[in-house]
Design an enzyme around this catalytic site. Structure first.
Site, PDB file in Angstrom:
ATOM      1  N   THR A 264      11.272   0.306   9.090  1.00  0.00           N
ATOM      2  CA  THR A 264      12.534   0.932   8.688  1.00  0.00           C
ATOM      3  C   THR A 264      13.657  -0.085   8.675  1.00  0.00           C
ATOM      4  O   THR A 264      14.735   0.192   8.162  1.00  0.00           O
ATOM      5  CB  THR A 264      12.898   2.083   9.648  1.00  0.00           C
ATOM      6  OG1 THR A 264      12.969   1.574  10.996  1.00  0.00           O
ATOM      7  CG2 THR A 264      11.844   3.192   9.588  1.00  0.00           C
TER       8      THR A 264
ATOM      9  N   ASP B  39       0.829  -1.198   0.000  1.00  0.00           N
ATOM     10  CA  ASP B  39       0.000   0.000   0.000  1.00  0.00           C
ATOM     11  C   ASP B  39       0.868   1.254   0.000  1.00  0.00           C
ATOM     12  O   ASP B  39       1.820   1.359   0.780  1.00  0.00           O
ATOM     13  CB  ASP B  39      -0.903   0.014   1.235  1.00  0.00           C
ATOM     14  CG  ASP B  39      -1.795   1.250   1.268  1.00  0.00           C
ATOM     15  OD1 ASP B  39      -2.840   1.234   0.606  1.00  0.00           O
ATOM     16  OD2 ASP B  39      -1.421   2.226   1.946  1.00  0.00           O
TER      17      ASP B  39
ATOM     18  N   GLN C 168      11.899  -5.730  11.768  1.00  0.00           N
ATOM     19  CA  GLN C 168      10.599  -5.308  12.282  1.00  0.00           C
ATOM     20  C   GLN C 168       9.475  -6.084  11.604  1.00  0.00           C
ATOM     21  O   GLN C 168       8.495  -6.474  12.237  1.00  0.00           O
ATOM     22  CB  GLN C 168      10.412  -3.807  12.071  1.00  0.00           C
ATOM     23  CG  GLN C 168      11.349  -2.941  12.896  1.00  0.00           C
ATOM     24  CD  GLN C 168      11.270  -1.480  12.504  1.00  0.00           C
ATOM     25  OE1 GLN C 168      11.117  -1.142  11.330  1.00  0.00           O
ATOM     26  NE2 GLN C 168      11.383  -0.593  13.488  1.00  0.00           N
TER      27      GLN C 168
ATOM     28  N   TYR D 235       2.722  10.453  -0.654  1.00  0.00           N
ATOM     29  CA  TYR D 235       3.772  10.065   0.276  1.00  0.00           C
ATOM     30  C   TYR D 235       5.136  10.509  -0.234  1.00  0.00           C
ATOM     31  O   TYR D 235       5.536  10.170  -1.350  1.00  0.00           O
ATOM     32  CB  TYR D 235       3.782   8.556   0.494  1.00  0.00           C
ATOM     33  CG  TYR D 235       2.562   7.987   1.185  1.00  0.00           C
ATOM     34  CD1 TYR D 235       1.653   8.800   1.864  1.00  0.00           C
ATOM     35  CD2 TYR D 235       2.299   6.619   1.169  1.00  0.00           C
ATOM     36  CE1 TYR D 235       0.535   8.277   2.492  1.00  0.00           C
ATOM     37  CE2 TYR D 235       1.191   6.080   1.802  1.00  0.00           C
ATOM     38  CZ  TYR D 235       0.310   6.915   2.455  1.00  0.00           C
ATOM     39  OH  TYR D 235      -0.801   6.384   3.072  1.00  0.00           O
TER      40      TYR D 235
ATOM     41  N   GLY E 252       4.382  -0.894   8.591  1.00  0.00           N
ATOM     42  CA  GLY E 252       5.530  -0.293   7.929  1.00  0.00           C
ATOM     43  C   GLY E 252       6.793  -0.741   8.641  1.00  0.00           C
ATOM     44  O   GLY E 252       6.742  -1.395   9.686  1.00  0.00           O
TER      45      GLY E 252
ATOM     46  N   PRO F  41      -1.980  -0.002  12.999  1.00  0.00           N
ATOM     47  CA  PRO F  41      -2.448  -0.939  14.028  1.00  0.00           C
ATOM     48  C   PRO F  41      -1.568  -0.919  15.273  1.00  0.00           C
ATOM     49  O   PRO F  41      -2.007  -1.340  16.349  1.00  0.00           O
ATOM     50  CB  PRO F  41      -2.383  -2.296  13.321  1.00  0.00           C
ATOM     51  CG  PRO F  41      -1.336  -2.123  12.266  1.00  0.00           C
ATOM     52  CD  PRO F  41      -1.512  -0.707  11.796  1.00  0.00           C
TER      53      PRO F  41
ATOM     54  N   ALA G 157      -0.316   1.932  16.363  1.00  0.00           N
ATOM     55  CA  ALA G 157      -0.389   3.336  16.788  1.00  0.00           C
ATOM     56  C   ALA G 157       0.951   4.025  16.556  1.00  0.00           C
ATOM     57  O   ALA G 157       1.504   4.669  17.454  1.00  0.00           O
ATOM     58  CB  ALA G 157      -0.813   3.450  18.248  1.00  0.00           C
TER      59      ALA G 157
END
Length: 332
Positions: free
Chosen positions: A286, A49, A290, A54, A284, A206, A208
Site C-alpha cells: 500500500t 500478477d 514496503q 480483484y 503486495g 509469503p 501471511a
C-alpha cells in the site's frame, strides 16, 4: 533483483513479483497504487500478477493504466479467470464461454494484446477439464496468452491438467498456491508433483498477509492503518492469523531475523525463495517503501541452521490438504 525460470519453461520472471490483490481499486487510491507500481519497476520487479475478480475487475484496469507506456517486452503480466465477474450464470467458472469472454475483458482492462501467463484461479468441478483445457489452448494458439497456469489446484488436478496441456501442445508451467513459513501445505504433494512435471510455484501471501512482519503483537490492538483495521479485510483474515495461537508463535523468529540482518518481512520472503520449486514470491504493497523493504530478500541465502531454527520455533501448518480448505464447494 534476481530472476528465475518459471518452472522448466524458458520464461524468466523476477523472483519477487508484484501483486495487486486487495489493494488496487479497493484498499488504496489509484494515485498511490500507481506510485507502488512505479516503485516496483524502479526496484527491478518486472513480473506483475492480478486477476479479473480483484476489486470487481477494477484492479486489472488500475494496473493497466499504471503500466501504460512501459516497454511491453520488458514485462511479464499475469492474470487469472474463474471467480464471478458478473451476475449471470456464465459469468464464472472455467467454461469455454467464460474463458473466452474473460480473456478479452482482461486484455482490454490491462491495455495489452496478450498476457504472459493466464491462470485458472481455482479448479472448476462443474466443467469438464477437457473443455477448460481446450479453451485455454485456443487462447494460447490465438496469441492472447503465452503460457498457462493454475492457482490452488491439488496435486492430482495439476497432473491431470498438465497431461491434457501436453496433448494440446500448450505450456502449463505454473501453480500459484499460498505458501509461507506458517502455511506449508504444498510441501506434501503439490511441490513433489510440480517438480516432477517441471511446473514452478508462484507463491502468494509469503508474509501471511502481513502477519509475518511481526507488527501484530499478542494482546495488543493492531497498528493503525494496518490490514487488520481495514473493514475490507474480512473475518477470515482475523480468525486465521490474529489468533492467540498464531501471534505468539510469530514473535519467536524475530531474534532469528535480527541475527541474519533481515527484517521479519525480508526473512519471510527469503524463506519461500529457498524452495527450489518456487519461481517467484508475490508481494503486495500500500506504500512504495514496503516494496523497498521486501525486494531486499532477493538473492538472500539462508543457511541450514537458520532454516532448522525457524522450523523449531514456528510449528507451521504442513499437512492440511489445501483442496479441503481453499477449493470452492462443488456446484450442482
Amino acid at each position: 533483483m534476481d530472476f528465475r525460470h518459471l518452472g522448466r519453461s524458458g520464461l524468466m520472471v523476477s523472483e519477487i513479483s508484484y501483486g495487486n490483490w486487495i489493494t488496487h481499486g479497493s484498499q488504496v487510491e489509484e494515485e498511490q497504487a500507481t506510485a507502488c507500481v512505479r516503485a516496483a519497476l524502479e526496484l527491478g520487479i518486472t513480473t506483475f500478477d492480478t486477476a479479473d475478480v480483484y476489486a470487481g475487475t477494477r484492479a486489472e484496469a488500475v494496473l493497466g493504466r499504471a503500466l501504460a507506456g512501459q516497454p511491453r517486452e520488458g514485462l511479464e503480466i499475469f492474470t487469472k479467470v474463474y471467480w464471478p465477474t458478473g451476475d449471470g450464470p456464465n459469468d464464472r467458472g472455467l467454461s469455454r464461454k467464460h474463458i473466452m469472454e474473460s480473456i478479452n475483458g482482461s486484455l482490454r482492462r490491462l491495455q495489452t494484446d496478450y498476457v504472459d501467463l493466464y491462470q485458472a484461479h481455482r479448479f472448476d468441478y462443474a466443467t469438464p477439464l477437457e473443455e477448460t483445457m481446450e479453451a485455454f489452448a485456443d487462447v494460447v494458439h490465438s496469441g492472447k496468452a503465452l503460457y498457462i497456469g493454475v492457482s490452488e489446484w491439488k496435486a492430482s488436478e495439476i497432473r491431470a491438467g498438465y497431461e491434457l496441456a501436453r496433448e494440446l501442445h500448450i505450456p502449463l508451467v505454473s501453480s500459484q498456491p499460498q505458501y509461507s513459513m506458517l502455511w506449508r501445505v504444498i510441501e506434501a504433494e503439490v511441490v513433489p508433483t510440480c517438480e516432477e512435471l517441471g511446473v514452478g510455484q508462484i507463491v502468494w501471501s509469503p508474509i501471511a498477509q502481513g502477519v509475518l512482519t511481526g507488527k501484530y503483537l499478542p494482546g495488543q490492538a493492531p497498528p493503525a492503518g494496518s490490514r487488520a483495521t481495514d473493514d475490507k479485510s474480512g473475518a477470515d483474515f482475523i480468525a486465521r492469523w490474529l489468533s492467540d495461537e498464531v501471534l505468539p508463535r510469530v514473535q519467536k523468529p524475530v531474534p532469528l531475523a535480527d541475527q541474519a540482518g533481515l527484517t521479519m518481512a525480508q526473512l519471510a520472503v527469503a524463506w519461500v525463495l529457498q524452495n527450489p520449486n518456487v519461481s517467484s514470491a508475490i508481494v503486495g504493497a500500500t506504500r512504495p517503501e514496503q516494496l523497498a523493504d521486501n525486494v531486499k530478500a532477493s538473492g538472500v541465502k539462508l543457511d541450514a541452521d537458520l532454516l532448522k531454527a525457524i522450523d523449531e520455533v514456528l510449528d507451521p501448518i504442513i499437512e492440511r490438504d489445501p483442496g479441503k480448505t481453499e477449493s470452492p464447494p462443488r456446484r450442482p
